[in-house]
Design a protein around this motif. Structure first.
Motif, PDB file in Angstrom:
ATOM      1  N   ARG A  19     -23.777 -21.817 -20.769  1.00  0.00           N
ATOM      2  CA  ARG A  19     -23.739 -23.335 -19.962  1.00  0.00           C
ATOM      3  C   ARG A  19     -22.884 -23.241 -18.879  1.00  0.00           C
ATOM      4  NH1 ARG A  19     -20.079 -26.841 -22.069  1.00  0.00           N
ATOM      5  NH2 ARG A  19     -19.319 -27.932 -20.255  1.00  0.00           N
ATOM      6  N   GLN A  20     -21.915 -22.300 -18.798  1.00  0.00           N
ATOM      7  CA  GLN A  20     -20.917 -22.202 -17.575  1.00  0.00           C
ATOM      8  C   GLN A  20     -21.890 -21.663 -16.496  1.00  0.00           C
ATOM      9  OE1 GLN A  20     -17.017 -20.954 -17.775  1.00  0.00           O
ATOM     10  NE2 GLN A  20     -17.344 -20.843 -19.849  1.00  0.00           N
ATOM     11  N   GLN A  21     -22.550 -20.732 -16.837  1.00  0.00           N
ATOM     12  CA  GLN A  21     -23.437 -19.979 -15.927  1.00  0.00           C
ATOM     13  C   GLN A  21     -24.571 -20.797 -15.478  1.00  0.00           C
ATOM     14  OE1 GLN A  21     -24.581 -15.781 -16.683  1.00  0.00           O
ATOM     15  NE2 GLN A  21     -23.359 -15.862 -18.572  1.00  0.00           N
ATOM     16  N   ALA A  22     -25.202 -21.267 -16.291  1.00  0.00           N
ATOM     17  CA  ALA A  22     -26.307 -22.351 -15.774  1.00  0.00           C
ATOM     18  C   ALA A  22     -25.805 -23.439 -14.794  1.00  0.00           C
ATOM     19  CB  ALA A  22     -26.969 -22.968 -17.090  1.00  0.00           C
ATOM     20  N   ASP A  23     -24.676 -23.828 -15.022  1.00  0.00           N
ATOM     21  CA  ASP A  23     -23.931 -24.880 -14.119  1.00  0.00           C
ATOM     22  C   ASP A  23     -23.468 -24.042 -12.770  1.00  0.00           C
ATOM     23  OD1 ASP A  23     -24.445 -26.870 -16.110  1.00  0.00           O
ATOM     24  OD2 ASP A  23     -21.980 -26.878 -16.737  1.00  0.00           O
ATOM     25  N   LEU A  24     -23.231 -22.988 -12.837  1.00  0.00           N
ATOM     26  CA  LEU A  24     -22.798 -22.270 -11.761  1.00  0.00           C
ATOM     27  C   LEU A  24     -24.166 -21.804 -10.897  1.00  0.00           C
ATOM     28  CD1 LEU A  24     -20.228 -20.099 -13.003  1.00  0.00           C
ATOM     29  CD2 LEU A  24     -19.815 -22.048 -11.268  1.00  0.00           C
ATOM     30  N   LEU A  25     -25.016 -21.548 -11.511  1.00  0.00           N
ATOM     31  CA  LEU A  25     -26.458 -21.344 -10.909  1.00  0.00           C
ATOM     32  C   LEU A  25     -27.065 -22.757 -10.234  1.00  0.00           C
ATOM     33  CD1 LEU A  25     -27.895 -18.710 -13.457  1.00  0.00           C
ATOM     34  CD2 LEU A  25     -27.061 -18.204 -11.015  1.00  0.00           C
ATOM     35  N   ALA A  26     -26.944 -23.676 -11.052  1.00  0.00           N
ATOM     36  CA  ALA A  26     -27.474 -24.963 -10.395  1.00  0.00           C
ATOM     37  C   ALA A  26     -26.736 -25.386  -9.321  1.00  0.00           C
ATOM     38  CB  ALA A  26     -27.507 -26.015 -11.596  1.00  0.00           C
ATOM     39  N   ALA A  27     -25.641 -25.031  -9.199  1.00  0.00           N
ATOM     40  CA  ALA A  27     -24.610 -25.412  -7.895  1.00  0.00           C
ATOM     41  C   ALA A  27     -24.594 -24.501  -6.742  1.00  0.00           C
ATOM     42  CB  ALA A  27     -23.041 -25.469  -8.340  1.00  0.00           C
ATOM     43  N   GLY A  28     -25.848 -23.585  -6.712  1.00  0.00           N
ATOM     44  CA  GLY A  28     -25.906 -22.794  -5.810  1.00  0.00           C
ATOM     45  C   GLY A  28     -25.418 -21.386  -5.920  1.00  0.00           C
ATOM     46  N   VAL A  29     -24.861 -20.820  -6.790  1.00  0.00           N
ATOM     47  CA  VAL A  29     -24.260 -19.683  -6.743  1.00  0.00           C
ATOM     48  C   VAL A  29     -25.420 -18.653  -7.040  1.00  0.00           C
ATOM     49  CG1 VAL A  29     -22.628 -18.221  -8.211  1.00  0.00           C
ATOM     50  CG2 VAL A  29     -21.905 -20.304  -7.644  1.00  0.00           C
ATOM     51  N   ARG A  30     -25.679 -17.649  -6.374  1.00  0.00           N
ATOM     52  CA  ARG A  30     -26.524 -16.755  -6.323  1.00  0.00           C
ATOM     53  C   ARG A  30     -26.034 -15.595  -7.798  1.00  0.00           C
ATOM     54  NH1 ARG A  30     -27.964 -12.811  -1.893  1.00  0.00           N
ATOM     55  NH2 ARG A  30     -26.425 -11.871  -3.299  1.00  0.00           N
ATOM     56  N   ARG A  31     -27.027 -15.271  -8.595  1.00  0.00           N
ATOM     57  CA  ARG A  31     -26.719 -14.439  -9.800  1.00  0.00           C
ATOM     58  C   ARG A  31     -25.931 -13.238  -9.600  1.00  0.00           C
ATOM     59  NH1 ARG A  31     -28.234 -15.193 -14.721  1.00  0.00           N
ATOM     60  NH2 ARG A  31     -30.140 -16.371 -14.330  1.00  0.00           N
ATOM     61  N   ASP A  32     -26.079 -12.597  -8.223  1.00  0.00           N
ATOM     62  CA  ASP A  32     -25.473 -11.476  -7.817  1.00  0.00           C
ATOM     63  C   ASP A  32     -23.924 -11.968  -7.438  1.00  0.00           C
ATOM     64  OD1 ASP A  32     -27.617  -9.963  -8.177  1.00  0.00           O
ATOM     65  OD2 ASP A  32     -27.868  -9.742  -6.105  1.00  0.00           O
ATOM     66  N   ASP A  33     -23.628 -12.993  -7.263  1.00  0.00           N
ATOM     67  CA  ASP A  33     -22.235 -13.608  -6.754  1.00  0.00           C
ATOM     68  C   ASP A  33     -21.508 -14.237  -8.166  1.00  0.00           C
ATOM     69  OD1 ASP A  33     -22.643 -12.410  -4.373  1.00  0.00           O
ATOM     70  OD2 ASP A  33     -23.612 -14.463  -3.602  1.00  0.00           O
ATOM     71  N   LEU A  34     -21.913 -13.964  -9.565  1.00  0.00           N
ATOM     72  CA  LEU A  34     -21.367 -14.577 -10.451  1.00  0.00           C
ATOM     73  C   LEU A  34     -20.661 -13.647 -11.222  1.00  0.00           C
ATOM     74  CD1 LEU A  34     -21.539 -17.125 -12.352  1.00  0.00           C
ATOM     75  CD2 LEU A  34     -23.747 -16.317 -13.263  1.00  0.00           C
ATOM     76  N   HIS A  35     -19.487 -13.998 -11.531  1.00  0.00           N
ATOM     77  CA  HIS A  35     -18.518 -13.064 -12.369  1.00  0.00           C
ATOM     78  C   HIS A  35     -18.228 -13.478 -13.617  1.00  0.00           C
ATOM     79  CE1 HIS A  35     -17.932 -10.315  -8.703  1.00  0.00           C
ATOM     80  NE2 HIS A  35     -18.080 -11.649  -8.087  1.00  0.00           N
ATOM     81  N   VAL A  36     -18.366 -12.904 -14.807  1.00  0.00           N
ATOM     82  CA  VAL A  36     -17.950 -13.512 -15.963  1.00  0.00           C
ATOM     83  C   VAL A  36     -17.153 -12.463 -16.860  1.00  0.00           C
ATOM     84  CG1 VAL A  36     -19.125 -14.235 -18.278  1.00  0.00           C
ATOM     85  CG2 VAL A  36     -20.344 -14.514 -16.102  1.00  0.00           C
ATOM     86  N   ASP A  37     -16.169 -13.294 -17.351  1.00  0.00           N
ATOM     87  CA  ASP A  37     -15.305 -12.385 -18.403  1.00  0.00           C
ATOM     88  C   ASP A  37     -15.455 -13.087 -19.954  1.00  0.00           C
ATOM     89  OD1 ASP A  37     -13.503 -10.548 -17.025  1.00  0.00           O
ATOM     90  OD2 ASP A  37     -12.522 -12.277 -16.117  1.00  0.00           O
TER      91      ASP A  37
END
Length: 73
Positions: A19-37
């Motif tokens: 859900r967090q990742q989907a929300d971040l992508l929907a906000a305009g974050v590119r998948r390459d700029d997504l960092h997940v712990d």
């Protein structure tokens, strides 16, 4: 050009960041700029992907999170 750098975190490996990742992508974050712990407490000093996200930021970029508690306790 400024970028959006996204950060998502869950405290246990059993939890999902979907859900967090989907929300971040929907906000305009590119998948390459997504960092997940995964499985990393917000109280811990060492959060490898958070550290990478901070290193990726340059002047003018924005760190994007879904809720404030994802940054720490």
């Amino acid at each position: 050009m400024t970028k959006l750098i996204g950060y998502a975190r869950v405290s246990t490996r059993q939890q999902s960041t979907d859900r967090q990742q989907a929300d971040l992508l929907a906000a305009g974050v590119r998948r390459d700029d997504l960092h997940v712990d995964h499985g990393v407490s917000g109280a811990r000093a060492s959060r490898p992907q958070f550290d990478r996200a901070l290193r990726a930021l340059i002047d003018g970029d924005t760190l994007v999170i879904t809720t404030l508690d994802r940054l720490g306790r």
